[in-house]
Enzyme design. Structure first.
Site, PDB file in Angstrom:
ATOM      1  N   GLN A 281       0.833  -1.203   0.000  1.00 20.93           N
ATOM      2  CA  GLN A 281       0.000   0.000   0.000  1.00 20.93           C
ATOM      3  C   GLN A 281       0.865   1.249   0.000  1.00 20.93           C
ATOM      4  O   GLN A 281       2.078   1.202   0.204  1.00 20.93           O
ATOM      5  CB  GLN A 281      -0.909  -0.018   1.226  1.00 20.93           C
ATOM      6  CG  GLN A 281      -0.147  -0.108   2.539  1.00 20.93           C
ATOM      7  CD  GLN A 281      -1.056  -0.385   3.735  1.00 20.93           C
ATOM      8  OE1 GLN A 281      -1.159   0.458   4.619  1.00 20.93           O
ATOM      9  NE2 GLN A 281      -1.699  -1.553   3.746  1.00 20.93           N
TER      10      GLN A 281
ATOM     11  N   HIS B  19       0.383   5.701   1.060  1.00 24.30           N
ATOM     12  CA  HIS B  19      -0.454   6.763   1.610  1.00 24.30           C
ATOM     13  C   HIS B  19      -0.124   8.080   0.911  1.00 24.30           C
ATOM     14  O   HIS B  19       1.036   8.352   0.601  1.00 24.30           O
ATOM     15  CB  HIS B  19      -0.220   6.927   3.112  1.00 24.30           C
ATOM     16  CG  HIS B  19      -0.389   5.665   3.890  1.00 24.30           C
ATOM     17  ND1 HIS B  19      -1.571   4.962   3.934  1.00 24.30           N
ATOM     18  CD2 HIS B  19       0.489   4.966   4.661  1.00 24.30           C
ATOM     19  CE1 HIS B  19      -1.421   3.896   4.698  1.00 24.30           C
ATOM     20  NE2 HIS B  19      -0.176   3.882   5.144  1.00 24.30           N
TER      21      HIS B  19
ATOM     22  N   GLU C 215       4.276   7.916   8.543  1.00 24.38           N
ATOM     23  CA  GLU C 215       4.218   7.061   9.718  1.00 24.38           C
ATOM     24  C   GLU C 215       5.598   6.508  10.052  1.00 24.38           C
ATOM     25  O   GLU C 215       6.541   6.625   9.255  1.00 24.38           O
ATOM     26  CB  GLU C 215       3.237   5.908   9.508  1.00 24.38           C
ATOM     27  CG  GLU C 215       3.635   4.960   8.396  1.00 24.38           C
ATOM     28  CD  GLU C 215       2.533   3.974   8.030  1.00 24.38           C
ATOM     29  OE1 GLU C 215       2.763   2.759   8.181  1.00 24.38           O
ATOM     30  OE2 GLU C 215       1.455   4.416   7.582  1.00 24.38           O
TER      31      GLU C 215
ATOM     32  N   HIS D 116       4.798   0.288   0.792  1.00 27.16           N
ATOM     33  CA  HIS D 116       5.253  -0.429   1.977  1.00 27.16           C
ATOM     34  C   HIS D 116       4.260  -1.513   2.367  1.00 27.16           C
ATOM     35  O   HIS D 116       3.109  -1.528   1.924  1.00 27.16           O
ATOM     36  CB  HIS D 116       5.429   0.539   3.150  1.00 27.16           C
ATOM     37  CG  HIS D 116       4.144   1.192   3.573  1.00 27.16           C
ATOM     38  ND1 HIS D 116       3.624   2.309   2.956  1.00 27.16           N
ATOM     39  CD2 HIS D 116       3.253   0.886   4.565  1.00 27.16           C
ATOM     40  CE1 HIS D 116       2.496   2.669   3.531  1.00 27.16           C
ATOM     41  NE2 HIS D 116       2.236   1.808   4.512  1.00 27.16           N
TER      42      HIS D 116
ATOM     43  N   ARG E 162      -4.467   0.630  -1.581  1.00 29.95           N
ATOM     44  CA  ARG E 162      -3.904  -0.703  -1.762  1.00 29.95           C
ATOM     45  C   ARG E 162      -3.482  -0.905  -3.214  1.00 29.95           C
ATOM     46  O   ARG E 162      -4.236  -0.606  -4.149  1.00 29.95           O
ATOM     47  CB  ARG E 162      -4.913  -1.783  -1.393  1.00 29.95           C
ATOM     48  CG  ARG E 162      -5.336  -1.793   0.059  1.00 29.95           C
ATOM     49  CD  ARG E 162      -6.144  -3.045   0.385  1.00 29.95           C
ATOM     50  NE  ARG E 162      -6.872  -2.865   1.630  1.00 29.95           N
ATOM     51  CZ  ARG E 162      -8.155  -2.551   1.708  1.00 29.95           C
ATOM     52  NH1 ARG E 162      -8.864  -2.410   0.594  1.00 29.95           N
ATOM     53  NH2 ARG E 162      -8.736  -2.393   2.872  1.00 29.95           N
TER      54      ARG E 162
END
Length: 329
Positions: A95, A97, A114, A171, A191
């Site tokens: 996936q 972001h 993150e 990642h 995804r």
């Protein structure tokens, strides 16, 4: 104001497991993949567990007491960090972001940078971090041909590692890995590949091929943070694991029974997550001495008007501290 602990919000995931259910007091037969322990996101809102503010949501605290629970120069009007414990019984989807600009324009949410602090990893453990697609066209062709796996980049991991995952980085966590995740307050995931998996009804989960193509970074390698030792308080071993525009993360080990520390940024709250051991958090709040018991799996928000606090260790105590705002080196 008072430091607060929140009730974990258990998130069912197709790749989740069972091993942490007892630690977080969750009773269900369904697989749990994520425990949101600090969150002001509407998809999983934290609620204070005990103390004078029992039953209040984190967002209510931010709105009622912004100086204490939001602090200065927050990038969002809600609490800007979201903290999860993640148990990957199976591989997560591959996936990506979006960054803030794309997420705000297309999803009405923040972007998502993150970091993972590795709590458990298999022998020869690894994660997917990055890819070798030179451009969008190569990526889309690999999707059409079912060859995404040929382009994935793997990185070895072990317990105690910090993996930094900026927005726009492809990642995935893999089977047998448990991490503490600290991220921007966002719930936007695109995804790319889900290992040809289907749910209990025989249906595959949705993929987001075009949006992933829009946001994925091509021709770059994810950065590897260099930990910086910062033993600046008696009784503590503190290491700065990563610092970026969205958060700073420190590992704090209490090396004697009691040790004091200052907040990461004066005027902003701290997040403190216990990952090993047990003990107490001690501070002065609203003119009163506060002594909160803590154990592995607990997460606390320490308000901005508590500029100094202490840890008392019953046994070896390791805390991951996260905060936002401009800090020192």
């Amino acid at each position: 104001m008072w430091p607060v602990k929140c009730k974990p919000v258990a998130m069912e995931r197709i790749w989740g497991g069972d091993e942490w259910k007892s630690m977080f007091g969750v009773k269900t037969d369904r697989p749990i993949g994520e425990y949101w322990v600090i969150s002001a996101h509407p998809n999983g809102m934290s609620v204070v567990d005990g103390g004078p503010l029992d039953g209040r949501t984190l967002q209510e605290l931010v709105e009622s007491y912004p100086d204490a629970y939001l602090g200065q120069h927050s990038p969002q009007k809600r609490f800007p960090l979201l903290v999860k414990f993640i148990e990957a019984h199976d591989d997560l989807s591959v996936q990506v972001h979006p960054d803030d600009a794309y997420a705000q324009a297309h999803e009405g949410d923040a972007g998502k940078t993150e970091a993972w602090y590795v709590l458990e990893a298999p022998r020869d453990g690894r994660v997917i971090l990055g890819h070798s697609f030179p451009d969008r066209e190569t990526y889309l062709r690999a999707v059409r041909e079912g060859r995404v796996r040929d382009y994935l980049t793997y990185r070895p991991i072990q317990k105690g590692d910090l993996v930094f995952v900026p927005s726009r980085t492809l990642h995935a966590l893999l089977r047998g890995t448990k991490v503490l995740e600290i991220q921007q307050t966002s719930d936007v995931t695109y995804r790319v590949y889900d290992w040809d998996r289907v749910d209990a009804n025989g249906k595959p989960r949705d993929l987001h091929i075009e949006k992933a193509a829009d946001v994925m970074a091509y021709g770059t390698e994810p950065p590897e943070p260099t930990p910086l030792a910062m033993v600046d308080e008696p009784g503590l071993q503190m290491v700065r694991l990563v610092s970026c525009p969205y958060f700073t993360i420190d590992r704090v080990r209490v090396v004697r029974r009691a040790a004091e520390m200052e907040q990461g940024v004066r005027g902003n709250p701290d997040c403190a997550m216990v990952v090993e051991g047990s003990g107490h958090l001690r501070c002065v709040a609203e003119g009163e001495e506060v002594r909160l018991p803590v154990k592995a799996g607990d997460a606390l928000v320490i308000p901005a008007d508590v500029p100094r606090y202490a840890w008392e260790a019953d046994e070896a105590l390791t805390v991951i501290r996260a905060f936002y705002g401009s800090s020192g080196p």
